[in-house]
Scaffold this active site. Sequence first.
Site, PDB file in Angstrom:
ATOM      1  CG  ASP A  85       5.943   3.501   2.351  1.00 36.11           C
ATOM      2  OD1 ASP A  85       5.773   4.029   1.377  1.00 36.11           O
ATOM      3  OD2 ASP A  85       6.009   2.063   2.290  1.00 36.11           O
ATOM      4  CD  GLU A 178       4.628   1.107  -3.525  1.00 38.44           C
ATOM      5  OE1 GLU A 178       4.348   0.569  -4.414  1.00 38.44           O
ATOM      6  OE2 GLU A 178       5.607   1.022  -3.005  1.00 38.44           O
TER       7      GLU A 178
HETATM    8 ZN   LIG Z   1       8.558   2.560  -4.293  1.00 35.94          ZN
END
Ligand SMILES: [Zn+2]
Length: 415
Positions: A85, A178
């Site tokens: 992401d 994350e």
């Molecule tokens: Zn990162």
Amino acid sequence: MTIRINADQIIDTFIRYTTINTTSVPDNNQLPSCENQYKLAQLVVSEFSNVNTVETSINANAITVLSLAANSPEMPSIAFFAHLDTAPDNANDTHAVRVKNYDGKNIVLPATGEEITVEAFPELLNYVGQDIITTDGTSLLGADDKAAIAAAVEAIRYMVANPEFKHGDIKLVLLPDEEIGIRGAKALNVAQLNADFGICLDCCGIGEYVIENWYAGSAKMTFKGVTAHPMSAKGKLVNAVLIANEVINALPENERPELTEGREGYFWVNKITGNTVNATLEIALRDFKIEGYQSRKALLQSITEQLQSRYGHENITLELSDTYDNVKAGLDKKPEIIASVQQAMRNLSIEPKPLIMRGGYDGSVITPAGLPTVNIFTGAHNFHSTKEFLPAESLRLASEMLLEIVALSAQEVPA
Ligand SMILES: [Zn+2]
């Protein structure tokens, strides 16, 4: 030094990955929080479909593993980690721009006219004469963390193409989300990877690597008041908003993000909602020391108990949760990891720059789960900003770092 990674090829790989918009969506509780994280995972996997030495898998959460079997089984098994992401700070599609042979002047982002200036970012001058990748100004670049995916993919390609290069079992693990609470790493079965150590590429400029980050957690408090018409409220009305305010006032005044730096921790009151009947308060807790982190939780606990005794136990709740840990304790148990990161840098003529990170990364979840995982540079600057930029040579060296660490793992590197 033998050059193993081709700069043009790794830049093409990186730019190909930036064309899939993988902005994570904090309000979506699904994992992954956006479908395009699967798409990126599928693209990466598809690039190995004709390579029979690399096995691939993508699970329902888009957690993706590419496995290259050892050609020297006595060597350590190493897992590379990158996240799929990009930060929700800007959700626009990325249009990467390659600035060739950077001339040392301000870089103008073509779609907006915005400038990455040398005055604001003097580190630009370290990259004069190199190619630099930026955006057109309308989005993030997403080198955080697609540069990491490109670096690891090209390192694996190199190992596939050069079977005489010795390595143990190598895995590349791509993790979703994350940026919104390290969710992907929390859903990862770490033991199943069967790795000896891990390397995240999820930070900063060339040479930088994380030796320590902080303990992070969050608190959610709820307050129940009693309504009464204000004209006859005396002795009846209990205002939930003001109870929330009591909590804020009870926190140490100087321990806030805007007043702290370096190794100092804080309480960050980051959300308040409510009315006189119901209110909620959210507070992030950060501390580099476990004792400090625990005592922050204990303080909230004791504030809660005091309020409960005044306003009724059932009217005040506190929910504490741990988000991630400081990796130092885990990395200290295997000092050879940091030693080999430093040696790899010396071998590549990169100056090692250890960092204390006021934040977390996938390794902050993976390390306490049993796999010590260091965090090394991708080479990119200005994460989460439209001024994010990636010097091509730094990215090439990030990929070389992985190969160098693999090569060093054949021997004991003295700490
Ligand atoms: Zn990162």
